[in-house]
Design an enzyme around this catalytic site. Sequence first.
Site, short mmCIF file in Angstrom:
data_model
loop_
_atom_site.label_atom_id
_atom_site.label_comp_id
_atom_site.label_asym_id
_atom_site.label_seq_id
_atom_site.Cartn_x
_atom_site.Cartn_y
_atom_site.Cartn_z
CE1 TYR A 23 -52.08 89.82 35.41
CE2 TYR A 23 -52.33 89.70 37.80
CZ TYR A 23 -52.02 89.09 36.59
OH TYR A 23 -51.67 87.76 36.56
CG HIS A 101 -52.33 86.23 28.55
ND1 HIS A 101 -53.08 85.48 29.43
CD2 HIS A 101 -52.10 85.44 27.47
CE1 HIS A 101 -53.29 84.29 28.90
NE2 HIS A 101 -52.70 84.23 27.71
CG MET A 102 -54.77 92.31 31.75
SD MET A 102 -55.28 93.99 31.42
CE MET A 102 -55.26 94.62 33.11
C1 DQA Z 1 -53.16 86.61 32.89
C2 DQA Z 1 -51.84 85.83 33.04
C3 DQA Z 1 -52.09 84.48 33.70
O1 DQA Z 1 -50.87 83.77 33.82
C4 DQA Z 1 -52.68 84.67 35.08
O2 DQA Z 1 -52.96 83.42 35.67
C5 DQA Z 1 -53.87 85.56 35.09
C6 DQA Z 1 -53.87 86.75 34.24
C7 DQA Z 1 -52.94 88.03 32.33
O3 DQA Z 1 -53.92 88.66 31.94
O4 DQA Z 1 -51.80 88.52 32.30
O5 DQA Z 1 -54.83 85.35 35.83
O6 DQA Z 1 -53.99 85.91 31.99
#
Ligand code: DQA
Length: 150
Positions: A23, A101-102
């Site tokens: 992230y 999603h990031m």
């Molecule tokens: C997420 C990906 C999900 O699998 C994970 O549980 C997250 C972050 C992302 O932004 O990549 O909490 O949503």
Amino acid sequence: MKKILTLHGVNLNMFGKRDPKQYGTITLQEIDARLQSLGKELGAEVECFQTNSEAAMCERIHAAFSEGTDAVLINAGAWTHYSYAIRDALDILTCPVVEVHMSNVHARDEFRHHSVFADIVHGQICGFGVDSYLLALRASMALLPNPGVA
Ligand code: DQA
């Protein structure tokens, strides 16, 4: 001015501290500031909401239904992979919903490959870090009628 609601789900308040390999080090406050500044350029007021409570997330989505929200961007974190409650709440909305999603969820654990929202959202953007959110904002604005442009 379009009204865009960005929803951040469970554990996303820990961006900046949490798993920087996936992230990066950007915080949620910085992500929200980037969204709001791009929103100004594009003619959108971007409201951002984060919760670790599934009930609070459903209630925020219900409120969006009555508020005349033009589009919703949602990164539901792990809820993406199993929350039928949030899926059902999103399914009530009539405005476009973009899943964000990031990280590239398809290059990670198998349980992250499946989104229970996939077939009810307009589209999904993943793998671009903060740019996933910014691309989602641009994509949602492009879906909305723009009476100023012929
Ligand atoms: C997420 C990906 C999900 O699998 C994970 O549980 C997250 C972050 C992302 O932004 O990549 O909490 O949503």
